[in-house]
Design an enzyme around this catalytic site. Sequence first.
Site, PDB file in Angstrom:
ATOM      1  N   ASP A   1       1.727   6.640   5.526  1.00 41.87           N
ATOM      2  CA  ASP A   1       0.698   5.589   4.844  1.00 41.87           C
ATOM      3  C   ASP A   1       0.970   5.076   3.572  1.00 41.87           C
ATOM      4  OD1 ASP A   1      -1.356   4.381   5.478  1.00 41.87           O
ATOM      5  OD2 ASP A   1      -3.090   5.851   4.333  1.00 41.87           O
TER       6      ASP A   1
ATOM      7  N   LYS B   1     -10.033  13.039   8.314  1.00 42.40           N
ATOM      8  CA  LYS B   1      -9.275  12.682   9.579  1.00 42.40           C
ATOM      9  C   LYS B   1      -9.388  13.863  10.362  1.00 42.40           C
ATOM     10  CE  LYS B   1      -6.479   8.781   8.116  1.00 42.40           C
ATOM     11  NZ  LYS B   1      -6.990   7.774   8.866  1.00 42.40           N
TER      12      LYS B   1
ATOM     13  N   ASP C   1     -11.965   7.136   3.827  1.00 36.47           N
ATOM     14  CA  ASP C   1     -10.869   6.741   4.604  1.00 36.47           C
ATOM     15  C   ASP C   1     -10.315   5.432   4.727  1.00 36.47           C
ATOM     16  OD1 ASP C   1      -8.710   7.481   5.908  1.00 36.47           O
ATOM     17  OD2 ASP C   1      -9.734   7.928   7.963  1.00 36.47           O
TER      18      ASP C   1
ATOM     19  N   LYS D   1       0.860  -1.264   0.149  1.00 39.44           N
ATOM     20  CA  LYS D   1      -0.054  -0.073   0.016  1.00 39.44           C
ATOM     21  C   LYS D   1       0.741   1.255  -0.225  1.00 39.44           C
ATOM     22  CE  LYS D   1      -3.081   2.734   3.131  1.00 39.44           C
ATOM     23  NZ  LYS D   1      -3.963   2.706   4.289  1.00 39.44           N
TER      24      LYS D   1
ATOM     25  N   ARG E   1      -7.759  -0.314   1.150  1.00 39.76           N
ATOM     26  CA  ARG E   1      -7.883  -1.708   0.818  1.00 39.76           C
ATOM     27  C   ARG E   1      -8.587  -1.639  -0.914  1.00 39.76           C
ATOM     28  NH1 ARG E   1     -12.357  -1.836   5.237  1.00 39.76           N
ATOM     29  NH2 ARG E   1     -10.760  -0.930   6.315  1.00 39.76           N
TER      30      ARG E   1
ATOM     31  N   GLU F   1      -9.457   3.656   2.378  1.00 47.55           N
ATOM     32  CA  GLU F   1      -8.683   3.791   1.002  1.00 47.55           C
ATOM     33  C   GLU F   1      -7.800   2.784   0.447  1.00 47.55           C
ATOM     34  OE1 GLU F   1      -7.495   5.422   3.450  1.00 47.55           O
ATOM     35  OE2 GLU F   1      -5.275   5.008   2.841  1.00 47.55           O
TER      36      GLU F   1
HETATM   37  N1  BES Z   1      -4.033   4.835   7.039  1.00 46.71           N
HETATM   38  C1  BES Z   1      -5.049   4.356   7.833  1.00 46.71           C
HETATM   39  C2  BES Z   1      -4.926   3.564   8.999  1.00 46.71           C
HETATM   40  C3  BES Z   1      -3.973   3.852   9.707  1.00 46.71           C
HETATM   41  C4  BES Z   1      -4.287   4.548  11.021  1.00 46.71           C
HETATM   42  C5  BES Z   1      -2.729   3.775   9.853  1.00 46.71           C
HETATM   43  C6  BES Z   1      -3.505   4.926  11.919  1.00 46.71           C
HETATM   44  C7  BES Z   1      -1.734   3.987  11.048  1.00 46.71           C
HETATM   45  C8  BES Z   1      -2.361   4.713  11.862  1.00 46.71           C
HETATM   46  C9  BES Z   1      -6.443   3.808   6.988  1.00 46.71           C
HETATM   47  O1  BES Z   1      -6.347   4.309   5.792  1.00 46.71           O
HETATM   48  C10 BES Z   1      -7.716   4.083   7.671  1.00 46.71           C
HETATM   49  O2  BES Z   1      -7.823   5.222   7.688  1.00 46.71           O
HETATM   50  N2  BES Z   1      -8.263   3.274   8.033  1.00 46.71           N
HETATM   51  C11 BES Z   1      -9.455   3.460   8.839  1.00 46.71           C
HETATM   52  C12 BES Z   1     -10.415   2.501   8.537  1.00 46.71           C
HETATM   53  C13 BES Z   1     -12.001   2.816   9.126  1.00 46.71           C
HETATM   54  C14 BES Z   1     -12.340   4.177   8.195  1.00 46.71           C
HETATM   55  C15 BES Z   1     -12.809   1.629   8.610  1.00 46.71           C
HETATM   56  C16 BES Z   1      -9.206   3.470  10.398  1.00 46.71           C
HETATM   57  O3  BES Z   1      -8.423   2.592  10.839  1.00 46.71           O
HETATM   58  O4  BES Z   1      -9.735   4.135  11.171  1.00 46.71           O
HETATM   59 ZN    ZN Z   2      -4.533   4.769   4.880  1.00 44.39          ZN
HETATM   60 ZN    ZN Z   3      -7.624   6.185   5.563  1.00 42.87          ZN
END
Ligand code: BES
Ligand code: ZN
Ligand code: ZN
Length: 484
Positions: A272, A261, A331, A249, A335, A333
């Site tokens: 990321d 966010k 967010d 990713k 996947r 994204e």
């Molecule tokens: N890049 C984030 C995941 C992440 C969060 C990595 C904190 C490192 C630290 C990912 O794209 C994301 O935002 N995931 C969301 C998913 C949710 C919207 C289902 C998450 O983990 O809050």
């Molecule tokens: Zn992300």
């Molecule tokens: Zn995200």
Amino acid sequence: MNIEFSQSRPEGLRLIAQTADKGKLPEGLEPAMKQGADAARFNGRVGQVFDGFVERDGAVIRVAIAGAGDPGDAKRSANLERTGAALAAKFQSAGVEKIGLDGGNLKADELAHLLMGLRLRNWRYDVYRTKMKDEQKITLKSVVVFNPPEGGEAAWSAAEPVAEGVEFTRELVTEPANAIYPESFVERCQARFDGTGAELIVLDETQMHELGMGALLGVGQGSMRESRILAIRWNGGKQGEAPLAFVGKGVTFDTGGISIKPGPGMEDMKWDMGGGGAVAGGMLALVKRKAKANVVGVIGLVENMPDGAAQRPGDVVTSMSGQTIEILNTDAEGRLVLCDALHWTQKEFQPARVVDFATLTGAIIVSLGHEHAGVFSNNDELWSDLDKAGKTSGDSVWRMPMGPAYDKLIESPIADMKNIGGKAAGSITAAQFLQRFIMDDTPWAHVDIAGTVWTDKAGATWDKGASGFGVRLMDQLVADTIER
Ligand code: BES
Ligand code: ZN
Ligand code: ZN
């Protein structure tokens, strides 16, 4: 950091380091050093460093003794990395450019581990710091190993490319998002892999449109930066043997998009692209050490921004596989990027096994903290290979469950699936989503590294910041399962 070898002790060294196993001071030490070590309660424990000044051959030099622990310890390799790291931490900014390391007490592989720890702990990225005080700057630039054990230089030659790979990953992860975006990520890789014999393939947006990568392109459509896919191919193995594929990713910045966010901590989302960065560094390690294996690394590169052109919650996109996805949260994204990268990887390279690396979910940090990356897999054998490689390399992993009941949580009323589940099991539903893009039960594992790519405090063998997690895991997996 430069590491050289010399049979005899070079003249003019101002700092000489030696290791001491637990309870065993090196022979021939001056009385002042012996008594000093005693007084400082130095006993050779891992992580301890005792140093003093002595007169040798008419000059005053600094001598350091680094504890290496018990030679019979099952964790001997990891211990020696900590020994080397302790030396780096102590002398990195001490005003000395060169350490002379007496390798006399070590076996070849022990020496290689010590040097690995020393080099990795010494790494820091100061390119943007123009006003550092002299005493803060890293002065340590090289190590000269003298009196090396038989095979010591060869052992280090085999390990050095892995250090280079880890450092490259750390560099990519550390760079801010105004420096590293999809195109510049590709360019940096092109420069690094130039002349190595690896083949680099780049897909631009037009090509990705033609391939139907609606999921990946949807994430990037709110950004001024164009999306890319980068594939790095290394055919060092048997001709015609199906490759192992690593997929990363590479979200070069994740604002969350329209599902934006919160402000505090958003700067973290420059990392990321940590999965993509790990794949680039892992491939660099394998290519530079000319691994006898066929491996391909594929990185999905996008920037996730809110904008007039950005995708909205409720949008439905069609992935390259033909499966449709209802976007409920922009967010989630990663996947969406991975599903097209995974599908393309399988179609293009027919890999024998696929392992993806992604900072996919905050939920994996809730589950495992920063000590293990989470692994999700459809294949017990692949899991056990990863588990073993994790234990050997120090990139620790922990298996997480999957199953049809979790898969149900991403059903959508309007499309084939939605891109989020509910509140529960956030890391698992993300993995279930990815699994829907794995063809014919190809052995696949997803490594969620959201908790392990970045550390807020310095540890035994790393400074705070980008860890380079994943590089050594990939290298070890290839060594154990393909090169064996
Ligand atoms: N890049 C984030 C995941 C992440 C969060 C990595 C904190 C490192 C630290 C990912 O794209 C994301 O935002 N995931 C969301 C998913 C949710 C919207 C289902 C998450 O983990 O809050
Ligand atoms: Zn992300
Ligand atoms: Zn995200």
